[in-house]
Design an enzyme around this catalytic site. Structure first.
Site, PDB file in Angstrom:
ATOM      1  N   HIS A  42     -79.723  85.122  45.894  1.00  0.00           N
ATOM      2  CA  HIS A  42     -80.290  86.375  45.398  1.00  0.00           C
ATOM      3  C   HIS A  42     -80.060  87.488  46.414  1.00  0.00           C
ATOM      4  CE1 HIS A  42     -83.346  84.561  47.999  1.00  0.00           C
ATOM      5  NE2 HIS A  42     -83.639  85.814  48.317  1.00  0.00           N
ATOM      6  N   HIS A 121     -77.435  91.944  51.313  1.00  0.00           N
ATOM      7  CA  HIS A 121     -76.705  90.733  51.673  1.00  0.00           C
ATOM      8  C   HIS A 121     -77.269  89.571  50.879  1.00  0.00           C
ATOM      9  CE1 HIS A 121     -80.311  90.383  54.129  1.00  0.00           C
ATOM     10  NE2 HIS A 121     -80.096  89.067  54.146  1.00  0.00           N
TER      11      HIS A 121
END
Length: 184
Positions: A42, A121
């Site tokens: 995620h 990220h």
């Protein structure tokens, strides 16, 4: 319950990244890293930490407003990097301005990590101690995933590893989601 807001990549993007990670896991020394499970990949937008059940309605209302304020936008998983010797991550490309706005709106939905600078990220691995992540970043530099549209803001529960010592990888469970349908 430990909660965070996130954008969840679609299955096709996860599949592409999984193929790249398989190459990373074949590199010498890869067994010394704790690799994240693809089912939990995620892009964290805001971390709320321990949240009481009675706080969920207000948090949900705030996240619904955050999602309503942003239209869907293009993203792709691309390249990678590291946070020192402790974390290896896949990078993000696309409309990072829209992603940053969504992160800001998500952080405003409840107290949490409001003072942290947002760095998009997707965490792939963590060092069990000091680790030389440079060879992994070098391989990730060539990774270019196909684009997709981020169309939902998700509220995710982080279940720490099982057992009394909380050993094992965390498991993530989507609690709720709101479509992105704002004017951007």
């Amino acid at each position: 319950m430990r909660l965070f807001a996130a954008v969840l990549p679609p299955p096709a993007a996860v599949d592409e990244l999984a193929r790249a990670v398989a190459r990373l896991r074949a590199l010498p020394g890869a067994e010394a890293l704790r690799w994240t499970d693809r089912e939990g990949w995620h892009l964290t937008l805001a971390f709320y930490g321990e949240t009481a059940e009675e706080e969920l309605p207000a948090l949900s209302a705030g996240l619904a407003l955050a999602a309503a304020g942003e239209a869907d936008f293009p993203l792709a998983l691309r390249g990678g990097g590291r946070f020192g010797s402790r974390a290896l991550w896949a990078g993000v490309a696309g409309d990072l301005t829209a992603l940053g706005r969504l992160a800001e709106r998500s952080r405003a939905a409840a107290p949490g990590d409001a003072d942290r600078t947002y760095r998009p990220h997707l965490t792939l691995a963590r060092g069990r101690g000091p680790a030389d992540l440079a060879p992994y970043v070098s391989v990730l530099d060539a990774f270019e995933g196909a684009g997709w549209r981020a169309g939902e803001l998700a509220l995710v529960r982080s279940n720490l590893g099982g057992g009394p010592d909380r050993a094992g990888p965390p498991r993530y469970e989507k609690v709720a989601g709101w479509p992105l349908r704002g004017a951007g």
